[in-house]
Write an enzyme that holds these catalytic residues in place. Structure first.
Site, short mmCIF file in Angstrom:
data_model
loop_
_atom_site.label_atom_id
_atom_site.label_comp_id
_atom_site.label_asym_id
_atom_site.label_seq_id
_atom_site.Cartn_x
_atom_site.Cartn_y
_atom_site.Cartn_z
N ARG A 23 0.86 -1.18 0.00
CA ARG A 23 0.00 0.00 0.00
C ARG A 23 0.89 1.23 0.00
NH1 ARG A 23 -1.84 1.09 5.52
NH2 ARG A 23 -0.47 2.88 5.32
N HIS B 4 -3.24 4.84 4.66
CA HIS B 4 -4.31 3.84 4.83
C HIS B 4 -5.62 4.37 4.24
CE1 HIS B 4 -7.07 0.98 6.50
NE2 HIS B 4 -7.70 1.94 7.13
N TYR C 281 4.69 5.79 10.98
CA TYR C 281 4.96 4.39 11.34
C TYR C 281 5.73 3.59 10.29
CZ TYR C 281 0.60 3.82 8.70
OH TYR C 281 -0.37 3.88 7.73
C1 TPP Z 1 -14.09 -5.23 12.56
C2 TPP Z 1 -13.25 -4.00 12.35
N1 TPP Z 1 -12.24 -3.74 13.19
C3 TPP Z 1 -11.46 -2.66 13.01
C4 TPP Z 1 -11.72 -1.80 11.97
C5 TPP Z 1 -10.83 -0.58 11.75
N2 TPP Z 1 -10.03 -0.84 10.55
C6 TPP Z 1 -10.34 -0.28 9.36
S1 TPP Z 1 -9.30 -0.76 8.16
C7 TPP Z 1 -8.39 -1.71 9.22
C8 TPP Z 1 -7.17 -2.45 8.76
C9 TPP Z 1 -7.45 -3.32 7.61
O1 TPP Z 1 -6.26 -3.86 7.16
P1 TPP Z 1 -6.21 -4.89 6.00
O2 TPP Z 1 -7.26 -5.94 6.20
O3 TPP Z 1 -4.83 -5.35 5.84
O4 TPP Z 1 -6.69 -4.06 4.72
P2 TPP Z 1 -5.95 -2.79 4.07
O5 TPP Z 1 -6.61 -1.59 4.68
O6 TPP Z 1 -4.52 -2.87 4.39
O7 TPP Z 1 -6.21 -2.88 2.62
C10 TPP Z 1 -8.92 -1.64 10.50
C11 TPP Z 1 -8.36 -2.34 11.67
C12 TPP Z 1 -12.80 -2.10 11.11
N3 TPP Z 1 -13.10 -1.33 10.04
N4 TPP Z 1 -13.55 -3.21 11.31
#
Ligand code: TPP
Ligand code: MG
Length: 378
Positions: free
Chosen positions: A264, A268, A277
Protein backbone atom coordinates in the site's frame (compact mmCIF):
# COMPACT_ATOMS: atom_id res chain seq x y z
CA UNK A 1 13.47 -35.66 32.41
CA UNK A 2 11.26 -35.98 29.29
CA UNK A 3 12.57 -38.16 26.45
CA UNK A 4 14.17 -36.43 23.46
CA UNK A 5 11.56 -35.95 20.73
CA UNK A 6 13.68 -37.81 18.19
CA UNK A 7 13.74 -40.95 20.39
CA UNK A 8 9.97 -41.22 20.72
CA UNK A 9 9.15 -40.33 17.13
CA UNK A 10 7.32 -37.06 17.76
CA UNK A 11 7.95 -34.85 14.78
CA UNK A 12 5.97 -31.61 15.03
CA UNK A 13 4.84 -30.06 11.80
CA UNK A 14 6.48 -26.68 11.81
CA UNK A 15 6.52 -23.49 9.76
CA UNK A 16 9.90 -24.49 8.38
CA UNK A 17 8.32 -27.53 6.67
CA UNK A 18 6.35 -25.36 4.33
CA UNK A 19 7.85 -24.30 1.06
CA UNK A 20 5.65 -21.71 -0.51
CA UNK A 21 6.54 -20.35 -3.90
CA UNK A 22 5.49 -16.89 -5.00
CA UNK A 23 4.17 -17.26 -8.53
CA UNK A 24 5.47 -14.69 -11.02
CA UNK A 25 5.34 -14.15 -14.79
CA UNK A 26 7.11 -10.82 -15.34
CA UNK A 27 10.23 -9.78 -13.42
CA UNK A 28 10.84 -6.18 -12.31
CA UNK A 29 12.84 -5.33 -15.43
CA UNK A 30 10.07 -6.54 -17.75
CA UNK A 31 11.77 -9.83 -18.64
CA UNK A 32 9.36 -12.74 -18.35
CA UNK A 33 8.73 -16.46 -18.37
CA UNK A 34 7.36 -16.96 -21.90
CA UNK A 35 5.54 -20.18 -21.04
CA UNK A 36 3.52 -18.41 -18.39
CA UNK A 37 2.32 -15.48 -20.49
CA UNK A 38 -1.48 -15.86 -20.75
CA UNK A 39 -2.99 -16.41 -24.15
CA UNK A 40 -4.78 -13.08 -24.44
CA UNK A 41 -5.63 -10.85 -27.42
CA UNK A 42 -3.69 -7.65 -28.02
CA UNK A 43 -6.81 -5.83 -26.95
CA UNK A 44 -6.77 -7.58 -23.56
CA UNK A 45 -3.10 -6.75 -23.03
CA UNK A 46 -3.93 -3.11 -23.77
CA UNK A 47 -7.05 -3.13 -21.58
CA UNK A 48 -5.13 -4.46 -18.61
CA UNK A 49 -2.88 -1.43 -18.84
CA UNK A 50 -5.80 0.91 -19.37
CA UNK A 51 -7.65 -0.36 -16.28
CA UNK A 52 -4.56 -0.17 -14.10
CA UNK A 53 -4.03 3.42 -15.22
CA UNK A 54 -7.70 4.13 -14.58
CA UNK A 55 -7.35 2.79 -11.05
CA UNK A 56 -4.34 5.04 -10.49
CA UNK A 57 -6.01 8.15 -11.87
CA UNK A 58 -9.23 7.43 -10.00
CA UNK A 59 -7.29 7.19 -6.73
CA UNK A 60 -5.41 10.43 -7.42
CA UNK A 61 -8.54 12.34 -8.34
CA UNK A 62 -10.71 10.89 -5.56
CA UNK A 63 -8.03 11.71 -2.99
CA UNK A 64 -7.92 15.32 -4.20
CA UNK A 65 -11.71 15.48 -4.12
CA UNK A 66 -11.69 14.29 -0.53
CA UNK A 67 -9.07 16.91 0.36
CA UNK A 68 -11.45 19.54 -0.92
CA UNK A 69 -14.10 18.22 1.47
CA UNK A 70 -16.24 16.64 -1.20
CA UNK A 71 -15.91 12.99 -0.17
CA UNK A 72 -16.03 11.51 3.32
CA UNK A 73 -12.90 9.45 2.98
CA UNK A 74 -11.00 7.44 0.36
CA UNK A 75 -9.07 4.21 0.69
CA UNK A 76 -6.66 4.32 -2.20
CA UNK A 77 -5.35 1.30 -4.13
CA UNK A 78 -2.12 3.11 -5.06
CA UNK A 79 0.57 0.46 -5.50
CA UNK A 80 -1.99 -2.36 -5.64
CA UNK A 81 -3.20 -1.81 -9.21
CA UNK A 82 -1.90 -5.12 -10.56
CA UNK A 83 -3.66 -7.06 -7.80
CA UNK A 84 -6.90 -5.15 -8.21
CA UNK A 85 -7.08 -5.25 -12.00
CA UNK A 86 -5.42 -8.63 -12.61
CA UNK A 87 -8.01 -10.27 -10.35
CA UNK A 88 -10.97 -8.27 -11.62
CA UNK A 89 -10.04 -9.08 -15.21
CA UNK A 90 -9.93 -12.83 -14.52
CA UNK A 91 -13.52 -12.89 -13.25
CA UNK A 92 -16.66 -13.35 -15.28
CA UNK A 93 -19.39 -10.70 -15.23
CA UNK A 94 -21.64 -13.41 -13.75
CA UNK A 95 -19.41 -13.78 -10.70
CA UNK A 96 -20.24 -11.94 -7.48
CA UNK A 97 -17.68 -9.56 -6.02
CA UNK A 98 -17.55 -8.86 -2.27
CA UNK A 99 -15.46 -5.69 -2.12
CA UNK A 100 -13.37 -4.31 0.71
CA UNK A 101 -12.80 -0.75 -0.42
CA UNK A 102 -9.64 -0.25 -2.47
CA UNK A 103 -10.68 -1.94 -5.68
CA UNK A 104 -12.53 0.85 -7.54
CA UNK A 105 -11.09 -0.18 -10.91
CA UNK A 106 -12.31 -3.77 -10.60
CA UNK A 107 -15.81 -2.64 -9.63
CA UNK A 108 -15.96 -0.22 -12.55
CA UNK A 109 -14.68 -2.97 -14.83
CA UNK A 110 -17.61 -5.10 -13.68
CA UNK A 111 -20.15 -2.44 -14.55
CA UNK A 112 -20.52 -0.24 -11.50
CA UNK A 113 -20.82 3.45 -12.33
CA UNK A 114 -18.19 5.91 -11.15
CA UNK A 115 -20.98 8.21 -9.98
CA UNK A 116 -22.31 5.55 -7.60
CA UNK A 117 -18.86 4.88 -6.27
CA UNK A 118 -18.32 8.57 -5.53
CA UNK A 119 -21.74 8.83 -3.91
CA UNK A 120 -20.87 5.88 -1.73
CA UNK A 121 -17.80 7.67 -0.41
CA UNK A 122 -19.89 10.80 -0.02
CA UNK A 123 -22.14 8.83 2.31
CA UNK A 124 -25.29 8.85 0.20
CA UNK A 125 -26.48 5.39 1.07
CA UNK A 126 -29.32 4.82 -1.34
CA UNK A 127 -27.11 5.45 -4.34
CA UNK A 128 -24.48 3.10 -3.06
CA UNK A 129 -26.28 -0.17 -3.50
CA UNK A 130 -23.88 -1.11 -6.24
CA UNK A 131 -26.71 -1.61 -8.69
CA UNK A 132 -26.07 -2.67 -12.27
CA UNK A 133 -23.21 -4.98 -11.34
CA UNK A 134 -22.83 -8.17 -9.32
CA UNK A 135 -21.17 -6.28 -6.52
CA UNK A 136 -22.11 -6.66 -2.89
CA UNK A 137 -21.97 -3.76 -0.39
CA UNK A 138 -18.54 -2.59 0.73
CA UNK A 139 -17.21 -4.46 3.79
CA UNK A 140 -16.20 -1.60 6.04
CA UNK A 141 -16.34 -3.90 9.04
CA UNK A 142 -13.14 -5.81 8.33
CA UNK A 143 -13.63 -9.43 7.31
CA UNK A 144 -17.41 -9.34 7.77
CA UNK A 145 -18.01 -10.15 4.11
CA UNK A 146 -15.97 -13.37 4.10
CA UNK A 147 -18.71 -15.67 5.47
CA UNK A 148 -21.21 -13.83 3.28
CA UNK A 149 -19.13 -14.68 0.20
CA UNK A 150 -19.12 -18.31 1.32
CA UNK A 151 -22.90 -18.19 1.68
CA UNK A 152 -23.34 -16.58 -1.72
CA UNK A 153 -21.05 -19.19 -3.28
CA UNK A 154 -23.17 -21.93 -1.73
CA UNK A 155 -26.30 -20.28 -3.15
CA UNK A 156 -24.74 -20.04 -6.62
CA UNK A 157 -23.93 -23.72 -6.48
CA UNK A 158 -27.41 -24.70 -5.29
CA UNK A 159 -28.89 -22.64 -8.13
CA UNK A 160 -26.64 -24.41 -10.63
CA UNK A 161 -25.01 -21.15 -11.72
CA UNK A 162 -21.69 -21.20 -13.54
CA UNK A 163 -20.29 -18.45 -11.35
CA UNK A 164 -18.23 -17.91 -8.23
CA UNK A 165 -18.27 -15.59 -5.24
CA UNK A 166 -15.06 -13.57 -5.02
CA UNK A 167 -14.07 -11.75 -1.85
CA UNK A 168 -11.38 -9.07 -1.81
CA UNK A 169 -9.77 -8.73 1.57
CA UNK A 170 -6.70 -7.32 3.25
CA UNK A 171 -4.02 -9.07 5.27
CA UNK A 172 -5.57 -7.62 8.43
CA UNK A 173 -8.85 -9.35 7.65
CA UNK A 174 -7.14 -12.74 7.95
CA UNK A 175 -6.89 -12.16 11.71
CA UNK A 176 -10.64 -11.83 12.20
CA UNK A 177 -12.97 -14.55 13.42
CA UNK A 178 -15.07 -14.06 10.31
CA UNK A 179 -12.12 -15.12 8.12
CA UNK A 180 -11.88 -18.37 10.05
CA UNK A 181 -15.60 -19.05 9.87
CA UNK A 182 -15.86 -18.14 6.21
CA UNK A 183 -12.91 -20.26 5.09
CA UNK A 184 -13.79 -23.17 7.30
CA UNK A 185 -17.33 -23.29 6.03
CA UNK A 186 -16.18 -22.88 2.42
CA UNK A 187 -13.81 -25.83 2.83
CA UNK A 188 -16.43 -28.03 4.47
CA UNK A 189 -19.02 -27.31 1.79
CA UNK A 190 -16.63 -27.17 -1.18
CA UNK A 191 -18.31 -24.05 -2.54
CA UNK A 192 -17.25 -22.03 -5.61
CA UNK A 193 -15.53 -19.21 -3.72
CA UNK A 194 -12.21 -17.43 -4.15
CA UNK A 195 -10.82 -15.40 -1.26
CA UNK A 196 -8.36 -12.88 -2.63
CA UNK A 197 -6.13 -11.40 0.03
CA UNK A 198 -4.20 -8.32 -1.01
CA UNK A 199 -1.35 -8.53 1.42
CA UNK A 200 -0.27 -4.90 1.27
CA UNK A 201 2.00 -5.40 4.33
CA UNK A 202 -0.06 -3.27 6.72
CA UNK A 203 -3.35 -3.19 8.58
CA UNK A 204 -3.44 0.57 9.05
CA UNK A 205 -0.18 1.04 11.02
CA UNK A 206 0.35 -2.60 12.01
CA UNK A 207 2.96 -4.40 9.88
CA UNK A 208 2.19 -7.90 8.65
CA UNK A 209 4.75 -9.66 10.85
CA UNK A 210 3.31 -8.11 14.00
CA UNK A 211 -0.17 -9.15 13.10
CA UNK A 212 0.38 -12.85 12.46
CA UNK A 213 3.12 -15.31 13.30
CA UNK A 214 2.51 -17.16 10.02
CA UNK A 215 5.05 -16.41 7.33
CA UNK A 216 2.44 -16.20 4.60
CA UNK A 217 -1.30 -15.82 4.21
CA UNK A 218 -1.43 -18.53 1.54
CA UNK A 219 -0.43 -21.27 3.99
CA UNK A 220 -3.53 -20.60 6.07
CA UNK A 221 -5.51 -22.29 3.29
CA UNK A 222 -4.11 -25.69 4.20
CA UNK A 223 -5.69 -25.77 7.65
CA UNK A 224 -9.11 -25.20 6.10
CA UNK A 225 -8.69 -27.89 3.46
CA UNK A 226 -8.87 -25.35 0.64
CA UNK A 227 -6.20 -24.53 -1.92
CA UNK A 228 -3.70 -21.72 -1.47
CA UNK A 229 -1.79 -19.69 -4.05
CA UNK A 230 0.84 -17.05 -3.31
CA UNK A 231 1.37 -14.65 -6.18
CA UNK A 232 3.44 -11.54 -6.87
CA UNK A 233 0.71 -8.95 -6.49
CA UNK A 234 2.61 -6.34 -8.50
CA UNK A 235 2.69 -8.56 -11.60
CA UNK A 236 -0.64 -8.16 -13.35
CA UNK A 237 -0.21 -11.20 -15.60
CA UNK A 238 0.70 -13.40 -12.64
CA UNK A 239 -2.35 -12.23 -10.73
CA UNK A 240 -4.53 -12.79 -13.79
CA UNK A 241 -3.23 -16.37 -14.13
CA UNK A 242 -3.50 -17.10 -10.42
CA UNK A 243 -7.10 -15.89 -10.16
CA UNK A 244 -8.10 -17.62 -13.43
CA UNK A 245 -6.76 -20.89 -12.00
CA UNK A 246 -8.39 -20.26 -8.64
CA UNK A 247 -11.71 -19.58 -10.37
CA UNK A 248 -11.54 -22.85 -12.30
CA UNK A 249 -10.76 -24.83 -9.18
CA UNK A 250 -13.51 -23.09 -7.25
CA UNK A 251 -16.02 -24.06 -9.95
CA UNK A 252 -14.80 -27.65 -9.63
CA UNK A 253 -15.57 -27.59 -5.90
CA UNK A 254 -12.30 -26.49 -4.33
CA UNK A 255 -12.36 -23.01 -2.82
CA UNK A 256 -9.07 -21.12 -3.08
CA UNK A 257 -7.31 -18.58 -0.90
CA UNK A 258 -5.03 -16.41 -3.03
CA UNK A 259 -2.43 -14.20 -1.39
CA UNK A 260 -1.27 -11.35 -3.61
CA UNK A 261 1.94 -9.91 -2.20
CA UNK A 262 1.87 -6.18 -2.76
CA UNK A 263 2.27 -2.86 -0.98
CA UNK A 264 0.00 0.00 0.00
CA UNK A 265 1.93 3.04 -1.19
CA UNK A 266 -0.69 5.53 -0.13
CA UNK A 267 -1.84 6.34 3.36
CA UNK A 268 -4.31 3.84 4.83
CA UNK A 269 -7.11 6.29 4.09
CA UNK A 270 -7.28 10.04 3.77
CA UNK A 271 -7.40 10.21 7.59
CA UNK A 272 -3.99 8.61 8.12
CA UNK A 273 -0.38 9.80 8.16
CA UNK A 274 1.88 6.83 7.31
CA UNK A 275 5.12 8.76 7.89
CA UNK A 276 4.48 8.14 11.60
CA UNK A 277 4.96 4.39 11.34
CA UNK A 278 7.01 3.47 8.28
CA UNK A 279 10.23 4.57 6.67
CA UNK A 280 10.70 6.46 3.45
CA UNK A 281 13.25 3.85 2.36
CA UNK A 282 10.66 1.14 2.53
CA UNK A 283 8.25 3.17 0.43
CA UNK A 284 11.00 3.93 -2.11
CA UNK A 285 11.84 0.25 -2.35
CA UNK A 286 8.29 -0.59 -3.31
CA UNK A 287 8.11 2.32 -5.69
CA UNK A 288 10.79 0.55 -7.70
CA UNK A 289 8.43 -2.41 -7.97
CA UNK A 290 5.71 -0.24 -9.45
CA UNK A 291 3.11 -2.49 -11.12
CA UNK A 292 2.40 -0.15 -14.04
CA UNK A 293 6.08 0.38 -14.85
CA UNK A 294 6.72 -3.36 -14.77
CA UNK A 295 3.82 -4.17 -17.06
CA UNK A 296 4.83 -1.34 -19.39
CA UNK A 297 8.35 -2.82 -19.61
CA UNK A 298 6.79 -6.16 -20.56
CA UNK A 299 4.61 -4.51 -23.22
CA UNK A 300 7.67 -2.74 -24.63
CA UNK A 301 9.70 -5.94 -24.79
CA UNK A 302 6.89 -7.77 -26.57
CA UNK A 303 6.23 -4.97 -29.08
CA UNK A 304 2.80 -4.16 -27.68
CA UNK A 305 3.49 -0.75 -26.17
CA UNK A 306 3.25 1.06 -29.52
CA UNK A 307 -0.49 0.37 -29.70
CA UNK A 308 -1.09 2.13 -26.40
CA UNK A 309 -1.74 5.86 -26.32
CA UNK A 310 -1.22 6.67 -22.65
CA UNK A 311 -2.13 10.34 -23.04
CA UNK A 312 -5.40 9.46 -24.72
CA UNK A 313 -6.30 7.00 -21.94
CA UNK A 314 -5.45 9.61 -19.34
CA UNK A 315 -7.60 12.23 -21.04
CA UNK A 316 -10.49 9.80 -21.38
CA UNK A 317 -10.36 8.75 -17.73
CA UNK A 318 -10.01 12.35 -16.50
CA UNK A 319 -13.14 13.38 -18.37
CA UNK A 320 -15.01 10.28 -17.19
CA UNK A 321 -14.10 11.34 -13.67
CA UNK A 322 -15.24 14.95 -14.26
CA UNK A 323 -18.57 13.68 -15.57
CA UNK A 324 -18.98 11.34 -12.59
CA UNK A 325 -18.37 14.25 -10.19
CA UNK A 326 -21.00 16.36 -11.99
CA UNK A 327 -23.46 13.46 -11.91
CA UNK A 328 -22.81 12.89 -8.20
CA UNK A 329 -23.25 16.61 -7.49
CA UNK A 330 -26.63 16.49 -9.20
CA UNK A 331 -27.90 14.02 -6.58
CA UNK A 332 -29.75 15.78 -3.81
CA UNK A 333 -28.35 15.69 -0.31
CA UNK A 334 -30.30 13.39 2.00
CA UNK A 335 -31.70 14.03 5.46
CA UNK A 336 -30.64 12.45 8.70
CA UNK A 337 -33.36 9.76 8.26
CA UNK A 338 -31.01 8.08 5.82
CA UNK A 339 -29.03 6.78 8.75
CA UNK A 340 -31.93 4.46 9.55
CA UNK A 341 -33.22 3.65 6.11
CA UNK A 342 -31.36 0.68 4.71
CA UNK A 343 -30.88 -1.90 7.38
CA UNK A 344 -34.30 -3.49 7.04
CA UNK A 345 -36.89 -3.71 4.32
CA UNK A 346 -39.42 -2.40 6.83
CA UNK A 347 -38.15 -0.37 9.73
CA UNK A 348 -38.61 -2.26 13.02
CA UNK A 349 -40.42 -0.43 15.86
CA UNK A 350 -37.24 0.06 17.90
CA UNK A 351 -35.53 1.88 15.04
CA UNK A 352 -38.63 3.97 14.43
CA UNK A 353 -38.55 4.94 18.09
CA UNK A 354 -34.90 5.95 17.83
CA UNK A 355 -35.58 7.96 14.70
CA UNK A 356 -38.42 9.82 16.44
CA UNK A 357 -36.16 10.49 19.40
CA UNK A 358 -33.51 11.90 17.09
CA UNK A 359 -36.07 14.07 15.27
CA UNK A 360 -37.31 15.48 18.60
CA UNK A 361 -33.78 16.14 19.72
CA UNK A 362 -32.92 17.93 16.52
CA UNK A 363 -36.01 20.08 16.81
CA UNK A 364 -34.94 21.18 20.25
CA UNK A 365 -31.30 21.54 19.31
CA UNK A 366 -30.95 22.59 15.65
CA UNK A 367 -27.26 23.28 16.33
CA UNK A 368 -26.79 19.53 16.68
CA UNK A 369 -28.26 19.01 13.26
CA UNK A 370 -25.59 21.26 11.84
CA UNK A 371 -22.99 19.22 13.66
CA UNK A 372 -24.29 15.91 12.33
CA UNK A 373 -24.71 17.38 8.88
CA UNK A 374 -21.03 18.20 8.60
CA UNK A 375 -20.67 15.61 5.90
CA UNK A 376 -19.15 16.73 2.62
CA UNK A 377 -21.29 18.83 0.34
CA UNK A 378 -21.22 18.58 -3.42
C1 TPP B 1 -14.09 -5.23 12.56
C2 TPP B 1 -13.25 -4.00 12.35
N1 TPP B 1 -12.24 -3.74 13.19
C3 TPP B 1 -11.46 -2.66 13.01
C4 TPP B 1 -11.72 -1.80 11.97
C5 TPP B 1 -10.83 -0.58 11.75
N2 TPP B 1 -10.03 -0.84 10.55
C6 TPP B 1 -10.34 -0.28 9.36
S1 TPP B 1 -9.30 -0.76 8.16
C7 TPP B 1 -8.39 -1.71 9.22
C8 TPP B 1 -7.17 -2.45 8.76
C9 TPP B 1 -7.45 -3.32 7.61
O1 TPP B 1 -6.26 -3.86 7.16
P1 TPP B 1 -6.21 -4.89 6.00
O2 TPP B 1 -7.26 -5.94 6.20
O3 TPP B 1 -4.83 -5.35 5.84
O4 TPP B 1 -6.69 -4.06 4.72
P2 TPP B 1 -5.95 -2.79 4.07
O5 TPP B 1 -6.61 -1.59 4.68
O6 TPP B 1 -4.52 -2.87 4.39
O7 TPP B 1 -6.21 -2.88 2.62
C10 TPP B 1 -8.92 -1.64 10.50
C11 TPP B 1 -8.36 -2.34 11.67
C12 TPP B 1 -12.80 -2.10 11.11
N3 TPP B 1 -13.10 -1.33 10.04
N4 TPP B 1 -13.55 -3.21 11.31
MG1 MG C 1 -3.38 -4.59 4.63
Amino acid sequence: MPPAAADIGVDPLSQGDLEIETYRVVRSDGSFDAERVPDLDDEDFRDLYRWMLLQRIYDERATKLQRRGRLGTIASGHGQEASIIGSGYALSRDDWIFPYGREAGALLLHGLSMRDLLLYWRGIEDASRMEGANVFGMAISIGSHIPLATGKAWGLELDGEDAIAFANLGDGATSTGAFHEGLNFAGVLGVPAVFFCQNNQYAISLPFDEQTNAETVAQKALAYGVDGIRVDGNDVLAVYNAVSTARERALEGTPVLVEAVTYRRSAHTTSDDPTRYRSGDEVDEWEERDPLARYRAFLERTGRWGAIDEDAIREEVESEFDEAVDAADAVEERGIEELFAYLHEEMPPELERQLEELRDLLEERPDMYEFIEQRPKG
